[in-house]
Design a protein around this motif. Structure first.
Motif, PDB file in Angstrom:
ATOM      1  N   ARG A 141       0.821  -1.215   0.000  1.00  0.00           N
ATOM      2  CA  ARG A 141       0.000   0.000   0.000  1.00  0.00           C
ATOM      3  C   ARG A 141       0.852   1.261   0.000  1.00  0.00           C
ATOM      4  O   ARG A 141       0.501   2.262  -0.630  1.00  0.00           O
ATOM      5  CB  ARG A 141      -0.939  -0.019   1.210  1.00  0.00           C
ATOM      6  CG  ARG A 141      -1.849   1.198   1.292  1.00  0.00           C
ATOM      7  CD  ARG A 141      -2.677   1.188   2.559  1.00  0.00           C
ATOM      8  NE  ARG A 141      -3.413   2.440   2.707  1.00  0.00           N
ATOM      9  CZ  ARG A 141      -4.722   2.567   2.560  1.00  0.00           C
ATOM     10  NH1 ARG A 141      -5.454   1.513   2.259  1.00  0.00           N
ATOM     11  NH2 ARG A 141      -5.312   3.733   2.709  1.00  0.00           N
ATOM     12  N   ARG A 142       1.993   1.226   0.696  1.00  0.00           N
ATOM     13  CA  ARG A 142       2.835   2.424   0.751  1.00  0.00           C
ATOM     14  C   ARG A 142       3.431   2.751  -0.613  1.00  0.00           C
ATOM     15  O   ARG A 142       3.548   3.929  -0.983  1.00  0.00           O
ATOM     16  CB  ARG A 142       3.947   2.224   1.789  1.00  0.00           C
ATOM     17  CG  ARG A 142       3.451   2.246   3.236  1.00  0.00           C
ATOM     18  CD  ARG A 142       4.517   1.802   4.195  1.00  0.00           C
ATOM     19  NE  ARG A 142       4.864   0.387   3.973  1.00  0.00           N
ATOM     20  CZ  ARG A 142       5.747  -0.284   4.699  1.00  0.00           C
ATOM     21  NH1 ARG A 142       6.382   0.320   5.696  1.00  0.00           N
ATOM     22  NH2 ARG A 142       6.006  -1.561   4.439  1.00  0.00           N
ATOM     23  N   ASP A 143       3.794   1.720  -1.383  1.00  0.00           N
ATOM     24  CA  ASP A 143       4.303   1.963  -2.729  1.00  0.00           C
ATOM     25  C   ASP A 143       3.221   2.574  -3.618  1.00  0.00           C
ATOM     26  O   ASP A 143       3.481   3.491  -4.409  1.00  0.00           O
ATOM     27  CB  ASP A 143       4.793   0.652  -3.347  1.00  0.00           C
ATOM     28  CG  ASP A 143       6.018   0.094  -2.646  1.00  0.00           C
ATOM     29  OD1 ASP A 143       6.740   0.885  -1.990  1.00  0.00           O
ATOM     30  OD2 ASP A 143       6.247  -1.123  -2.749  1.00  0.00           O
TER      31      ASP A 143
ATOM     32  N   ALA B 154       0.656   4.298  -2.571  1.00  0.00           N
ATOM     33  CA  ALA B 154       0.396   5.662  -2.088  1.00  0.00           C
ATOM     34  C   ALA B 154       1.415   6.639  -2.656  1.00  0.00           C
ATOM     35  O   ALA B 154       1.062   7.771  -3.032  1.00  0.00           O
ATOM     36  CB  ALA B 154       0.414   5.687  -0.561  1.00  0.00           C
ATOM     37  N   ARG B 155       2.688   6.230  -2.728  1.00  0.00           N
ATOM     38  CA  ARG B 155       3.718   7.118  -3.286  1.00  0.00           C
ATOM     39  C   ARG B 155       3.453   7.399  -4.767  1.00  0.00           C
ATOM     40  O   ARG B 155       3.612   8.533  -5.227  1.00  0.00           O
ATOM     41  CB  ARG B 155       5.105   6.502  -3.089  1.00  0.00           C
ATOM     42  CG  ARG B 155       5.651   6.652  -1.673  1.00  0.00           C
ATOM     43  CD  ARG B 155       7.121   6.300  -1.608  1.00  0.00           C
ATOM     44  NE  ARG B 155       7.346   4.871  -1.778  1.00  0.00           N
ATOM     45  CZ  ARG B 155       7.372   3.994  -0.776  1.00  0.00           C
ATOM     46  NH1 ARG B 155       7.187   4.408   0.472  1.00  0.00           N
ATOM     47  NH2 ARG B 155       7.591   2.710  -1.006  1.00  0.00           N
ATOM     48  N   LEU B 156       3.069   6.344  -5.508  1.00  0.00           N
ATOM     49  CA  LEU B 156       2.760   6.553  -6.925  1.00  0.00           C
ATOM     50  C   LEU B 156       1.546   7.452  -7.085  1.00  0.00           C
ATOM     51  O   LEU B 156       1.548   8.383  -7.908  1.00  0.00           O
ATOM     52  CB  LEU B 156       2.513   5.214  -7.613  1.00  0.00           C
ATOM     53  CG  LEU B 156       2.017   5.306  -9.070  1.00  0.00           C
ATOM     54  CD1 LEU B 156       3.042   6.004  -9.942  1.00  0.00           C
ATOM     55  CD2 LEU B 156       1.687   3.924  -9.613  1.00  0.00           C
TER      56      LEU B 156
ATOM     57  N   GLN C 150       0.454   9.680  -5.078  1.00  0.00           N
ATOM     58  CA  GLN C 150       0.857  11.043  -4.721  1.00  0.00           C
ATOM     59  C   GLN C 150       1.550  11.716  -5.909  1.00  0.00           C
ATOM     60  O   GLN C 150       1.319  12.894  -6.208  1.00  0.00           O
ATOM     61  CB  GLN C 150       1.806  11.005  -3.529  1.00  0.00           C
ATOM     62  CG  GLN C 150       2.129  12.377  -2.954  1.00  0.00           C
ATOM     63  CD  GLN C 150       1.022  12.904  -2.066  1.00  0.00           C
ATOM     64  OE1 GLN C 150       0.777  12.380  -0.994  1.00  0.00           O
ATOM     65  NE2 GLN C 150       0.354  13.946  -2.521  1.00  0.00           N
ATOM     66  N   LYS C 151       2.399  10.962  -6.588  1.00  0.00           N
ATOM     67  CA  LYS C 151       3.104  11.505  -7.746  1.00  0.00           C
ATOM     68  C   LYS C 151       2.146  11.825  -8.882  1.00  0.00           C
ATOM     69  O   LYS C 151       2.300  12.829  -9.585  1.00  0.00           O
ATOM     70  CB  LYS C 151       4.158  10.494  -8.209  1.00  0.00           C
ATOM     71  CG  LYS C 151       5.175  11.036  -9.190  1.00  0.00           C
ATOM     72  CD  LYS C 151       6.265  10.010  -9.447  1.00  0.00           C
ATOM     73  CE  LYS C 151       7.332  10.557 -10.389  1.00  0.00           C
ATOM     74  NZ  LYS C 151       8.405   9.562 -10.642  1.00  0.00           N
TER      75      LYS C 151
ATOM     76  N   ALA D   7       2.136  16.786  -5.542  1.00  0.00           N
ATOM     77  CA  ALA D   7       2.706  16.886  -4.205  1.00  0.00           C
ATOM     78  C   ALA D   7       1.766  17.652  -3.272  1.00  0.00           C
ATOM     79  O   ALA D   7       1.155  18.653  -3.663  1.00  0.00           O
ATOM     80  CB  ALA D   7       4.065  17.589  -4.267  1.00  0.00           C
TER      81      ALA D   7
ATOM     82  N   ASP E 129      -3.893  15.224  -0.581  1.00  0.00           N
ATOM     83  CA  ASP E 129      -4.318  14.105   0.251  1.00  0.00           C
ATOM     84  C   ASP E 129      -4.965  13.043  -0.640  1.00  0.00           C
ATOM     85  O   ASP E 129      -6.038  13.255  -1.202  1.00  0.00           O
ATOM     86  CB  ASP E 129      -5.313  14.589   1.308  1.00  0.00           C
ATOM     87  CG  ASP E 129      -5.758  13.473   2.247  1.00  0.00           C
ATOM     88  OD1 ASP E 129      -5.228  12.345   2.116  1.00  0.00           O
ATOM     89  OD2 ASP E 129      -6.637  13.723   3.097  1.00  0.00           O
TER      90      ASP E 129
END
Length: 518
Positions: A237-239, A241-243, A245-246, A250, A253
C-alpha cells in the motif's frame, strides 16, 4: 421521469483531491500512441486500397475494373472479398487476441499489454512494408491486429484509471483524439506517397506504422503502472500511495482515493483474477447493466457507418468519379475535421456530460447520412461520374458526418465502457468491449463494398436507420457518469430509474440524487 440521468454525490469527486500533473500528462500521451497506430491503420488501408500501383500488383481484378471496364457499375468497381480481407484481417486478429490480452492486463498489468502490443505493431509494419504478394500483406495486417488486441485492451483502462474523476472524460477522449491524429497522418502520408514514381509509395505508407509503434513500445517500458492495477496485483500500500501522490501532485491528500481503490481490489480478490472475472461478468445479475453497455455501445459505434467512411473514403470518392490524388486530398480534409471535432469533445464532455454529446452527435450524423444517400441516389448512376458541384456537396456532408462522430460516438464509444466496470471485472469488461468492436468492425469492413454494390445509395439509409435506434438507446437506459469517481460508478446503476430494478437499489440512496423518478 428523467430518462437515464443520474448524478452521484452532486456529480463531483468531492472527496478526492488532485490536479493535472506533468507526470500523468506525459504518461497518458505515451499510452495514447496506441490510438495513433489504431487510427493510422484505419486510414492507411483505405488510401493504399485506392492506389493504382498497389492494386496492379496485389489486386489485379479490382485494378482492371477500376481502369474502365464499362460492364461494371460505379458502385461495384471495388467489390472484392480479397480486397476487403486486406482491411478486415487486422480486426479478426485483434478479436482473437483480445481475450488472451484480458488475462495479461488483469494479471500482469496494463503496461505489460502495451509492451506486447507495441512489439506486434513493429513486426506487422516490417512485414507489410516488405510484402511481395497478398499473403505477406495480410500477414502484416494480422500482426498489427495482434498489437491492437493487446493495446486496445489496456490503453482505455490506463487512461481512465490515471485521470482525475472530474477530468476523466477529457483524458479518455484523448484516445479518440489520438485515433484521429493517426488517421489524419495516414491520409497525409497516402497523399504524398501516391506521388512517388516507381510505384512503391504504398510500401512507405505501410512501413511508417513503425514510427508510432516504436514510440509506444519504448515509452511503455518506462511507464508507471496504474494505482488500481498495482493494488490488484497485491503491491504494498505504501508503494501505491507514493505513486498516487506523484500522479495527483505533491501535497495532495490521496487517502480517500486510495481507500476506494483498496476496497475495490478487495472485491476483485473475492471475485478472483483473470478469466474468472469474465465468467462472473457473463453470469452474475449485478453486472448485467455493464455487460449490456459493453456489447451495445461498441456495436452501435460500428453501425454508425464510420468505419465504412474511414476505411473506404478514398475508394468511395473514386466511385463518384474523383481522381486518385483528389480523393486522397479530400480524405485529408475530412481527417482534419475529425481531429478538430474530437478536440472539441475533450473540452465539452466533462462540462455537458456523455449523454448530451451522444444525442446531439447522433442527430447530426443521421441527418448527414440521409442527405448523402439522397444525393448519391439522385446523381450517381451505374456509369459516368457525378458533377463537380454535387461531389463538393458530398464531401462537405461527409465532413459534417465525421465531425458529428468525432465529438460523440467516436470518443464516447471508448470512454463510457472503460469507466463503468468495477475493478473485479474491469479487464474482462474491456475485453468484451474490444471484442465486440473488432467483431463488428470485421463485418463492416468485409461487407461494406459488397453492400455498396448491391444496395447502392441505400447503404447510407441503412446506417441512418441504425443511428435513430442508437439515439433512442442512449436516451433511455444509459445513465450519466460525468464526474463520478471510477471506483464509485457502480452506484450510478443502483440509482438509475431502470437498472435499479435489475441490480437492486443503492443502500445509501439518500446520498444519490437523480433528475427524476428512479
Amino acid at each position: 421521469m428523467a430518462v437515464g440521468v443520474v448524478a452521484v454525490e452532486g456529480g463531483q469527486d468531492r472527496r478526492y483531491g488532485g490536479r493535472i500533473t506533468a507526470f500523468v500528462v506525459l504518461s497518458c500521451m505515451t499510452a495514447g500512441m496506441d490510438g495513433v497506430i489504431f487510427g493510422y491503420d484505419i486510414g492507411i488501408a483505405g488510401g493504399v486500397s485506392s492506389m493504382e500501383p498497389f492494386l496492379r500488383k496485389v489486386f489485379t481484378d479490382v485494378y482492371r475494373r477500376m481502369r474502365g471496364d464499362t460492364r461494371v457499375s460505379n458502385y461495384c468497381k471495388f467489390d472484392s472479398q480479397l480486397l476487403t480481407a486486406f482491411t478486415s484481417s487486422l480486426y479478426v486478429a485483434g478479436l482473437v487476441t483480445t481475450f488472451l490480452a484480458s488475462r495479461v492486463t488483469a494479471g500482469r498489468g496494463r503496461r505489460e499489454s502495451m509492451v506486447l502490443g507495441g512489439a506486434a505493431f513493429l513486426a506487422g509494419a516490417a512485414v507489410g512494408g516488405a510484402s511481395v504478394n497478398i499473403y505477406m500483406v495480410i500477414l502484416g495486417r494480422v500482426l498489427l491486429g495482434v498489437g491492437l488486441g493487446f493495446a486496445n485492451q489496456a490503453v482505455p483502462l490506463y487512461l481512465s484509471e490515471m485521470a482525475l474523476a472530474r477530468l476523466r472524460g477529457a483524458f479518455s477522449n484523448g484516445f479518440q483524439l489520438s485515433i484521429g491524429v493517426g488517421a489524419l497522418a495516414a491520409n497525409v502520408i497516402n497523399f504524398g506517397t501516391e506521388k512517388i514514381s516507381g510505384g512503391w509509395g504504398w510500401r512507405v505508407s505501410l512501413v511508417l506504422a513503425a514510427v508510432p509503434a516504436g514510440l509506444l513500445t519504448l515509452g511503455a517500458l518506462f511507464l508507471p503502472e496504474t494505482p488500481s492495477s498495482l493494488v490488484q496485483q497485491g503491491r504494498d500500500r505504501r508503494d501505491v500511495a507514493r505513486l498516487l501522490q506523484k500522479v495527483r501532485g505533491a501535497g495532495v491528500d490521496v487517502g480517500d482515493e486510495l481507500d476506494d481503490i483498496v476496497a475495490a481490489a478487495a472485491a476483485a480478490g473475492e471475485a478472483g483474477a483473470g478469466g474468472d472475472g469474465l465468467r462472473r461478468l457473463l453470469v452474475e445479475r449485478r453486472y448485467l447493466p455493464q455487460l449490456v453497455m459493453a456489447v451495445a455501445i461498441p456495436f452501435f459505434q460500428q453501425v454508425t457507418g464510420i468505419n465504412a467512411i474511414a476505411f473506404y473514403a478514398p475508394v468511395l470518392l473514386r466511385t463518384i468519379g474523383m481522381g486518385e490524388s483528389a480523393s486522397l486530398l479530400s480524405a485529408v480534409v475530412t481527417g482534419v475535421v475529425g481531429v478538430g471535432s474530437t478536440f472539441a469533445s475533450m473540452l465539452a464532455v466533462d462540462r455537458f456530460g456523455r449523454r448530451t454529446l451522444f444525442l446531439a452527435g447522433g442527430a447530426q450524423m443521421q441527418a448527414s447520412q440521409v442527405l448523402i444517400g439522397a444525393i448519391m441516389a439522385a446523381e450517381l448512376r451505374d456509369s459516368g461520374g457525378m458533377g463537380k458541384a454535387w461531389a463538393g456537396v458530398l464531401i462537405l456532408l461527409i465532413a459534417v458526418y465525421v465531425a458529428g462522430f468525432g465529438w460523440s460516438w467516436g470518443p464516447l464509444g471508448w470512454l463510457v465502457p472503460s469507466e463503468i466496470f468495477p475493478l473485479e471485472v474491469r479487464a474482462a469488461g474491456q475485453s468484451v468491449t474490444v471484442a465486440v468492436s473488432f467483431a463488428f468492425t470485421v463485418f463492416v469492413a468485409q461487407a461494406f463494398l459488397s453492400m455498396l454494390c448491391h444496395m447502392k445509395a441505400g447503404i447510407f439509409f441503412f446506417f441512418a436507420a441504425w443511428l435513430a435506434v442508437m439515439t433512442a438507446f442512449v436516451y433511455l437506459p444509459l445513465p450519466e457518469t460525468k464526474g463520478v469517481p471510477i471506483e464509485q460508478v457502480a452506484r450510478v446503476w443502483r440509482a438509475h430509474w431502470f437498472w435499479s430494478r435489475v441490480v437492486g437499489p443503492d443502500p445509501d440512496a439518500d446520498e444519490v440524487r437523480a433528475g427524476g423518478k428512479l
